[in-house]
Design a protein around this motif. Structure first.
Motif, PDB file in Angstrom:
ATOM      1  N   LEU A 177      36.785  35.947  38.932  1.00 18.11           N
ATOM      2  CA  LEU A 177      35.786  35.398  38.006  1.00 18.11           C
ATOM      3  C   LEU A 177      36.125  35.719  36.555  1.00 18.11           C
ATOM      4  CD1 LEU A 177      32.533  36.118  40.031  1.00 18.11           C
ATOM      5  CD2 LEU A 177      33.746  33.932  39.780  1.00 18.11           C
ATOM      6  N   ALA A 178      36.548  36.945  36.290  1.00 21.34           N
ATOM      7  CA  ALA A 178      36.929  37.321  34.920  1.00 21.34           C
ATOM      8  C   ALA A 178      38.146  36.520  34.471  1.00 21.34           C
ATOM      9  CB  ALA A 178      37.206  38.825  34.852  1.00 21.34           C
ATOM     10  N   TRP A 179      39.106  36.359  35.385  1.00 27.25           N
ATOM     11  CA  TRP A 179      40.280  35.538  35.063  1.00 27.25           C
ATOM     12  C   TRP A 179      39.842  34.104  34.745  1.00 27.25           C
ATOM     13  CZ3 TRP A 179      41.740  31.098  37.502  1.00 27.25           C
ATOM     14  CH2 TRP A 179      42.895  30.502  36.993  1.00 27.25           C
ATOM     15  N   ALA A 180      38.939  33.542  35.561  1.00 27.06           N
ATOM     16  CA  ALA A 180      38.487  32.166  35.352  1.00 27.06           C
ATOM     17  C   ALA A 180      37.825  32.007  33.984  1.00 27.06           C
ATOM     18  CB  ALA A 180      37.530  31.744  36.468  1.00 27.06           C
ATOM     19  N   ALA A 181      37.061  32.990  33.549  1.00 26.22           N
ATOM     20  CA  ALA A 181      36.430  32.926  32.228  1.00 26.22           C
ATOM     21  C   ALA A 181      37.489  32.919  31.129  1.00 26.22           C
ATOM     22  CB  ALA A 181      35.472  34.096  32.045  1.00 26.22           C
ATOM     23  N   ASN A 182      38.476  33.798  31.246  1.00 28.90           N
ATOM     24  CA  ASN A 182      39.544  33.859  30.249  1.00 28.90           C
ATOM     25  C   ASN A 182      40.362  32.567  30.249  1.00 28.90           C
ATOM     26  OD1 ASN A 182      42.738  35.049  29.904  1.00 28.90           O
ATOM     27  ND2 ASN A 182      41.274  35.485  28.282  1.00 28.90           N
ATOM     28  N   ASP A 183      40.676  32.080  31.417  1.00 30.07           N
ATOM     29  CA  ASP A 183      41.520  30.891  31.472  1.00 30.07           C
ATOM     30  C   ASP A 183      40.748  29.610  31.204  1.00 30.07           C
ATOM     31  OD1 ASP A 183      44.668  31.162  32.913  1.00 30.07           O
ATOM     32  OD2 ASP A 183      43.511  32.837  32.150  1.00 30.07           O
ATOM     33  N   ALA A 184      39.432  29.620  31.317  1.00 26.85           N
ATOM     34  CA  ALA A 184      38.643  28.469  30.874  1.00 26.85           C
ATOM     35  C   ALA A 184      38.802  28.316  29.362  1.00 26.85           C
ATOM     36  CB  ALA A 184      37.176  28.647  31.248  1.00 26.85           C
ATOM     37  N   GLU A 185      38.791  29.442  28.662  1.00 26.00           N
ATOM     38  CA  GLU A 185      39.032  29.395  27.211  1.00 26.00           C
ATOM     39  C   GLU A 185      40.420  28.823  26.934  1.00 26.00           C
ATOM     40  OE1 GLU A 185      39.598  32.313  23.341  1.00 26.00           O
ATOM     41  OE2 GLU A 185      38.982  33.217  25.245  1.00 26.00           O
TER      42      GLU A 185
ATOM     43  N   THR B 249      44.237  33.140  18.654  1.00 24.61           N
ATOM     44  CA  THR B 249      45.234  32.686  19.626  1.00 24.61           C
ATOM     45  C   THR B 249      44.475  32.422  20.926  1.00 24.61           C
ATOM     46  OG1 THR B 249      45.792  34.960  20.273  1.00 24.61           O
ATOM     47  CG2 THR B 249      47.214  33.913  18.616  1.00 24.61           C
ATOM     48  N   PRO B 250      44.953  31.497  21.743  1.00 30.06           N
ATOM     49  CA  PRO B 250      44.228  31.144  22.967  1.00 30.06           C
ATOM     50  C   PRO B 250      43.962  32.354  23.869  1.00 30.06           C
ATOM     51  CG  PRO B 250      45.965  29.553  22.544  1.00 30.06           C
ATOM     52  CD  PRO B 250      46.156  30.675  21.557  1.00 30.06           C
ATOM     53  N   GLY B 251      42.710  32.504  24.241  1.00 27.22           N
ATOM     54  CA  GLY B 251      42.318  33.579  25.141  1.00 27.22           C
ATOM     55  C   GLY B 251      41.765  34.815  24.456  1.00 27.22           C
ATOM     56  N   VAL B 252      41.836  34.875  23.134  1.00 27.67           N
ATOM     57  CA  VAL B 252      41.437  36.112  22.460  1.00 27.67           C
ATOM     58  C   VAL B 252      39.919  36.317  22.421  1.00 27.67           C
ATOM     59  CG1 VAL B 252      41.338  35.296  20.051  1.00 27.67           C
ATOM     60  CG2 VAL B 252      42.014  37.659  20.572  1.00 27.67           C
ATOM     61  N   ALA B 253      39.147  35.258  22.503  1.00 24.85           N
ATOM     62  CA  ALA B 253      37.690  35.426  22.461  1.00 24.85           C
ATOM     63  C   ALA B 253      37.177  36.155  23.703  1.00 24.85           C
ATOM     64  CB  ALA B 253      37.002  34.071  22.313  1.00 24.85           C
ATOM     65  N   THR B 254      37.787  35.879  24.853  1.00 27.61           N
ATOM     66  CA  THR B 254      37.329  36.526  26.088  1.00 27.61           C
ATOM     67  C   THR B 254      38.079  37.819  26.394  1.00 27.61           C
ATOM     68  OG1 THR B 254      38.764  35.004  27.297  1.00 27.61           O
ATOM     69  CG2 THR B 254      36.418  34.441  27.183  1.00 27.61           C
ATOM     70  N   ALA B 255      39.148  38.100  25.669  1.00 26.03           N
ATOM     71  CA  ALA B 255      39.904  39.339  25.921  1.00 26.03           C
ATOM     72  C   ALA B 255      39.059  40.596  25.688  1.00 26.03           C
ATOM     73  CB  ALA B 255      41.186  39.370  25.102  1.00 26.03           C
ATOM     74  N   PRO B 256      38.399  40.749  24.517  1.00 24.32           N
ATOM     75  CA  PRO B 256      37.627  41.986  24.306  1.00 24.32           C
ATOM     76  C   PRO B 256      36.241  41.944  24.939  1.00 24.32           C
ATOM     77  CG  PRO B 256      37.537  40.641  22.339  1.00 24.32           C
ATOM     78  CD  PRO B 256      38.466  39.929  23.301  1.00 24.32           C
TER      79      PRO B 256
END
Length: 170
Positions: free
Chosen positions: A12-20, A105-112
């Protein structure tokens, strides 16, 4: 007994990051390709929407396999633990790339907000549940698995999308 949220939460966490990344990778690369973008080759060159989404789908298959293995073993799977650690490290990579790029950069909003916090929480939850963890081995495994996986999914996406794009009429 390990809670399902610890193992299935990885997917689920991966899906959130990769949706971004699903919505931002190709447009971001169009604007930033060749402009000295830092990091791996897929951030230094333009990638098509088809490439980005194919790479994400391939990574999704791998994340599903690691998650299923983690759920099957109660978080004891070496693959699950290495994937969990690699996922957290990859979140730090998003942050470092954005600092170096001095912007988004892509993915940075969900990284932290998702990637790093989930990875730390799940790692600690494994320990609280009495799951044996070997941090040195796990980080070594992740250091091998993460770049190999990223290279594999982007190479696979190149192969799959270049074939499709060549077949498409002008």
């Amino acid at each position: 007994m390990i809670r399902k949220s610890v193992t299935w939460g990885l997917l689920l966490a991966w899906a959130a990051n990769d949706a971004e990344e699903w919505f931002t990778m190709a447009p971001w690369s169009r604007k930033n390709a060749g402009g000295g973008a830092p990091g791996p080759v897929w951030l230094r060159r333009e990638v098509s929407t088809a490439h980005a989404r194919t790479a994400i789908a391939l990574m999704g298959a791998l994340m599903l396999a690691a998650t299923v293995d983690g759920a099957r073993t109660g978080g004891r799977s070496r693959l699950y633990q290495a994937t969990l650690a690699g996922f957290g490290v990859h979140g730090l990579g998003h942050l470092a790339l954005s600092v170096r790029q001095r912007g988004y950069t892509p993915g940075v909003a969900t990284a932290p907000t998702i990637v790093v916090p989930f990875s730390l929480w799940a790692w600690r939850a494994l320990g609280r549940a009495g799951v044996r963890r070997d941090p040195a081995r796990t980080l070594r495994d992740a250091a091998i698995l993460l770049p190999a996986t990223l290279m594999a999914v982007h190479t696979g996406a190149d192969l799959l999308t270049s074939t499709r794009e060549k077949k498409r009429p002008g």
